[in-house]
Motif scaffolding. Structure first.
Motif, PDB file in Angstrom:
ATOM      1  N   LEU A  51       3.736   7.571   1.920  1.00  0.00           N
ATOM      2  CA  LEU A  51       4.956   8.131   2.498  1.00  0.00           C
ATOM      3  C   LEU A  51       5.132   9.587   2.093  1.00  0.00           C
ATOM      4  CD1 LEU A  51       7.538   5.242   2.132  1.00  0.00           C
ATOM      5  CD2 LEU A  51       6.317   5.968   4.160  1.00  0.00           C
ATOM      6  N   VAL A  81       2.251   0.649   7.559  1.00  0.00           N
ATOM      7  CA  VAL A  81       2.646   2.043   7.342  1.00  0.00           C
ATOM      8  C   VAL A  81       1.411   2.909   7.100  1.00  0.00           C
ATOM      9  CG1 VAL A  81       3.853   3.618   5.785  1.00  0.00           C
ATOM     10  CG2 VAL A  81       4.949   1.517   6.518  1.00  0.00           C
ATOM     11  N   PHE A 129       2.409  -1.076  -4.004  1.00  0.00           N
ATOM     12  CA  PHE A 129       3.636  -0.394  -3.588  1.00  0.00           C
ATOM     13  C   PHE A 129       3.662   1.049  -4.053  1.00  0.00           C
ATOM     14  CE2 PHE A 129       4.591  -4.868  -3.250  1.00  0.00           C
ATOM     15  CZ  PHE A 129       4.987  -4.883  -1.930  1.00  0.00           C
ATOM     16  N   ALA A 130       2.951   1.345  -5.159  1.00  0.00           N
ATOM     17  CA  ALA A 130       2.795   2.744  -5.544  1.00  0.00           C
ATOM     18  C   ALA A 130       2.012   3.472  -4.450  1.00  0.00           C
ATOM     19  CB  ALA A 130       2.089   2.847  -6.888  1.00  0.00           C
ATOM     20  N   LEU A 158       5.623  -8.322   2.801  1.00  0.00           N
ATOM     21  CA  LEU A 158       5.936  -6.969   2.327  1.00  0.00           C
ATOM     22  C   LEU A 158       4.677  -6.105   2.268  1.00  0.00           C
ATOM     23  CD1 LEU A 158       8.722  -6.044   1.642  1.00  0.00           C
ATOM     24  CD2 LEU A 158       8.277  -6.498  -0.761  1.00  0.00           C
ATOM     25  N   ASP A 214      -0.033  -5.750  -7.793  1.00  0.00           N
ATOM     26  CA  ASP A 214       1.053  -5.664  -6.816  1.00  0.00           C
ATOM     27  C   ASP A 214       1.797  -4.340  -6.947  1.00  0.00           C
ATOM     28  OD1 ASP A 214       0.372  -8.139  -5.932  1.00  0.00           O
ATOM     29  OD2 ASP A 214       1.850  -9.189  -7.160  1.00  0.00           O
ATOM     30  N   ALA A 215       1.968  -3.891  -8.201  1.00  0.00           N
ATOM     31  CA  ALA A 215       2.618  -2.597  -8.420  1.00  0.00           C
ATOM     32  C   ALA A 215       1.792  -1.494  -7.780  1.00  0.00           C
ATOM     33  CB  ALA A 215       2.788  -2.337  -9.914  1.00  0.00           C
ATOM     34  N   PHE A 269       3.568  -4.914   5.551  1.00  0.00           N
ATOM     35  CA  PHE A 269       4.311  -3.755   6.015  1.00  0.00           C
ATOM     36  C   PHE A 269       3.692  -2.474   5.457  1.00  0.00           C
ATOM     37  CE2 PHE A 269       7.536  -0.542   6.147  1.00  0.00           C
ATOM     38  CZ  PHE A 269       8.032  -0.689   7.430  1.00  0.00           C
ATOM     39  N   PHE A 280       6.936 -13.987   1.103  1.00  0.00           N
ATOM     40  CA  PHE A 280       7.600 -12.744   0.753  1.00  0.00           C
ATOM     41  C   PHE A 280       6.599 -11.616   0.483  1.00  0.00           C
ATOM     42  CE2 PHE A 280       9.459  -9.996  -2.583  1.00  0.00           C
ATOM     43  CZ  PHE A 280      10.533  -9.488  -1.869  1.00  0.00           C
ATOM     44  N   LEU A 281       5.655 -11.875  -0.432  1.00  0.00           N
ATOM     45  CA  LEU A 281       4.738 -10.816  -0.845  1.00  0.00           C
ATOM     46  C   LEU A 281       3.759 -10.414   0.256  1.00  0.00           C
ATOM     47  CD1 LEU A 281       4.838  -9.208  -3.344  1.00  0.00           C
ATOM     48  CD2 LEU A 281       3.090 -10.666  -4.355  1.00  0.00           C
ATOM     49  N   GLY A 315      -3.282  -6.964 -13.925  1.00  0.00           N
ATOM     50  CA  GLY A 315      -1.952  -7.551 -13.772  1.00  0.00           C
ATOM     51  C   GLY A 315      -1.029  -6.680 -12.945  1.00  0.00           C
ATOM     52  N   TYR A 316      -1.403  -5.399 -12.807  1.00  0.00           N
ATOM     53  CA  TYR A 316      -0.539  -4.461 -12.106  1.00  0.00           C
ATOM     54  C   TYR A 316      -0.896  -4.325 -10.627  1.00  0.00           C
ATOM     55  CZ  TYR A 316       1.294  -2.906 -16.613  1.00  0.00           C
ATOM     56  OH  TYR A 316       1.909  -2.850 -17.831  1.00  0.00           O
ATOM     57  N   LEU A 358       2.128   2.742  -1.324  1.00  0.00           N
ATOM     58  CA  LEU A 358       3.077   2.975  -0.228  1.00  0.00           C
ATOM     59  C   LEU A 358       3.834   4.282  -0.453  1.00  0.00           C
ATOM     60  CD1 LEU A 358       4.786   1.998   2.271  1.00  0.00           C
ATOM     61  CD2 LEU A 358       6.352   1.047   0.614  1.00  0.00           C
ATOM     62  N   LEU A 359       4.330   4.465  -1.694  1.00  0.00           N
ATOM     63  CA  LEU A 359       5.093   5.684  -1.980  1.00  0.00           C
ATOM     64  C   LEU A 359       4.210   6.909  -1.786  1.00  0.00           C
ATOM     65  CD1 LEU A 359       7.190   4.652  -5.113  1.00  0.00           C
ATOM     66  CD2 LEU A 359       7.839   4.657  -2.709  1.00  0.00           C
TER      67      LEU A 359
END
Lengths: 299, 342
Positions: free
Chosen positions: A283, A235, A276-277, A228, A272-273, A231, A224-225, A269-270, A279-280
């Motif tokens: 974008l 991008v 995706f931050a 993702l 993975d966050a 992806f 899963f991770l 610990g952050y 990614l934002l």
């Protein structure tokens, strides 16, 4: 503040992680480029590859090379099969229909693994000489790291030759450019799409071996991770572009390792966050990525 | 509210009284979950069915709503024990359930707005990945922000405020709000965006603003549903709101038919009860001594694939089912059918 050897070590780590992301991102990017499908089942093929490699390592006396190559071939076949059964009947359907189907395919693969092999994590032990850390100069790495990077680079070189020198490869790029026009030019798009799934899935299986070797254990949800995150890498590089996926994979690998390595440890610990931050952020400022081929504004 | 609506509301209320007095705890809980799933499906329908974007963020928004409402409703005494590092003003705070639920929904909507700004300008399906990413972010924050969330241990011992009346009430509010929204000028703009965003923009529809509106309203109700769920189960952990929840809500939506409110209600009901039944069957099944865990999820996933291939429009195909009108002054006139497919 940070010593040179420490920085060099982080670069080596980033290179290894980036190789894995790049391999997974290529498959996602090729398929997205042709079908505009975000294939959520891609990460699960990585998981299948890792399980197959483990089965071969435990039950046969095959050389290590075969334990990497055979899963690639089998998973490539699985990818083609999934395309034939689940995605081809949806050719011409709205993009959302394919997206939902890929979620369902992902669920079938995960739960099929749970049903047949249980949800318990399994140890993925490679021979000691592969995973032992060796110190060369100022940095230390394992033989697996070297092999991973070499294999990733080799596979990417082969892929580049394939898409620039062979008929099918050139047809694949034509399809990514414009599927309808490619079809009108007489390209057999079903064949090209089947190839795209086979290649992408085989690369994911190779990445699965590296991922499992790196973390030492595998479980049905492990795909899963990385799926993702790959992806996100695609991008960043510009989705639909193969060089973009490679570049994005390495950039993301470096970014993630540097985030953990150079920022205060209580932030690690952050990680993975952070991905995706990122990614934002991408974008927001450059939604078409660094090497974009596809127009991604409202369409 | 006309007489028909009032009549059916009264009928449902009466049935709920019956359910409460006749059903045992297990069935009451299943019924409560049905209502929570109706809230989730109807609210997801706004973005995924009417605007035609594809959000997978419902688990994340539920998580936000559940955590905030949990921190707000826990009595100060248990907070002192569970979360000693909480800021003093927050530790002393004890908010009524209704207010805590609404605040949970508002925070979820706020987060949706922050995610929506970069993502909603792009093609609809970037939203799918960005919202899954949001799910990972929310989980990572819930694991690491131990002062407020207690990390991986999660928060337990929430007051069991959620009962059938709360979930029923919120389900009615959700359906009413979404129905009013969809049948307003906003809703018509949303449907126009789904059919052809470029044409809608050329006609003067502010595409991004309407997508944002649908996404934030959906997130608000997902936050509400999370708060209700937390106070029903009375324990939440970072892993309570996993991808599986999002997937199941998408399944309910797809089975019912995207773009139909009554379809969402039907889909949520059917796809809550069928898996509940399958799970009970699954635990008793085995193949040569080998347990078949995961079989029910496989059946659901294969069903969805078949629905996508053979009946993409779902059970109701984007149409609405209307209950028969019992009190109608204009019975002689032909009825205008509410058709949300536009």
């Amino acid at each position: 503040m940070f010593s040179l050897p420490y920085i060099a070590q982080q670069v080596v780590n980033g290179l290894t992680l980036g190789s894995i992301y790049a391999l997974v991102a290529i498959g996602l990017s090729i398929v997205y480029g042709i079908l505009r499908l975000i294939n959520f089942a891609h990460g699960d093929l990585l998981m299948v590859g890792a399980y197959l490699a483990l089965a071969l390592l435990l039950n046969t006396a095959l050389p290590l090379g075969a334990a990497v190559l055979l899963p690639m071939i089998i998973v490539g076949g699985v990818g083609m099969l999934v395309e034939r059964l689940a995605y081809r009947p949806l050719r011409g359907a709205p993009e959302v229909a394919m997206l939902i189907t890929s979620l369902a395919v992902s669920s079938v693969i995960q739960n099929g693994t749970i049903m047949t092999l249980s949800a318990q994590p399994r140890a993925f032990r490679l021979p000691q000489e592969l995973i032992a850390q060796q110190k060369v100069g100022v940095v230390s790495f394992s033989t697996l790291d070297v092999l991973s990077v070499a294999m990733a680079v080799g596979l990417m070189a082969l892929l580049t030759l394939f898409v620039t020198r062979t008929r099918v490869g050139i047809a694949m790029r034509a399809c990514a450019e414009n599927l309808r026009a490619a079809r009108l030019m007489g390209i057999n798009i079903n064949q090209v799409i089947a190839y795209a799934f086979a290649i992408g899935s085989a690369l994911a299986a190779a990445a699965g071996f590296m991922w499992a070797g790196r973390f030492g254990s595998i479980e049905p949800f492990m795909g899963f991770l990385p799926g993702l995150k790959a992806f996100v890498a695609a991008v960043i590089g510009g989705i639909g572009s193969i060089p973009g996926a490679m570049l994005g994979g390495y950039l993301l690998g470096f970014a993630e390792i540097f985030f953990v390595g150079f920022l205060p440890p209580e932030l690690s610990g952050y990680r993975d966050a952070f991905v995706f931050a990122l990614l934002l952020l991408v974008l927001l400022v450059r939604p078409r990525g660094l090497l974009a081929t596809v127009a991604e504004r409202e369409g | 509210m006309n007489k028909n609506t009032l009549f059916y509301l009264a009928l449902l209320t009466g049935l709920l009284f019956l359910a409460q007095s006749l059903l045992n705890d297990y069935y009451q809980r299943v019924l409560a979950v049905v209502f929570i799933n109706i809230i989730l499906t109807v609210s997801l329908n706004l973005t995924n069915g009417f605007v035609g974007d594809f959000s997978l963020g419902h688990a994340a928004f539920m998580s936000i709503g559940a955590y905030l409402s949990a921190v707000l409703t826990l009595p100060p005494a248990s907070k002192a024990g569970l979360m000693p590092q909480l800021p003093a003003w927050l530790g002393q705070l004890e908010v009524p359930f209704l207010a805590a639920t609404i605040l949970g929904g508002l925070l979820a909507a706020l987060v949706a707005a922050v995610v929506g700004i970069p993502v909603l300008r792009l093609r609809g399906h970037y939203l799918a990945v960005a919202t899954l990413g949001l799910m990972v972010i929310v989980r990572v924050v819930a694991i690491n922000w131990t002062a407020v969330t207690r990390g991986a241990k999660g928060i337990n011992g929430l007051p069991a405020f959620t009962n059938l009346w709360w979930v029923f009430g919120w389900a009615v509010v959700t359906v009413y709000v979404v129905w009013r929204l969809v049948n307003s000028s906003y809703g018509r703009a949303m449907i126009a965006i789904r059919e052809d965003a470029t044409a809608a923009a050329a006609r003067g529809v502010n595409v991004t603003a309407h997508r944002m509106l649908a996404f934030c309203v959906g997130a608000f109700f997902a936050g509400i549903a999370g708060a209700l769920w937390g106070h029903l189960i009375t324990a939440i952990t970072p892993h309570s709101f996993s991808f599986l929840i999002t997937f199941n809500v998408v399944v309910m939506l797809v089975v019912g038919g995207m773009g139909s409110i009554s379809g969402s209600i039907l889909g949520a009901t059917v796809m809550t009860l069928v898996p509940e039944f399958l799970r009970r069957v699954e635990t008793s099944l085995s193949l040569g001594g080998h347990p078949l865990y995961g079989l029910s999820q496989i059946i659901i996933a294969v069903t969805i694939t078949l629905v996508m291939i053979f009946r993409r429009q779902g059970l109701l195909g984007g149409r609405e089912v209307q209950l028969p009108r019992l009190f109608d002054r204009q019975r002689a006139l032909p009825q205008a059918r509410v058709d949300t497919t536009g």
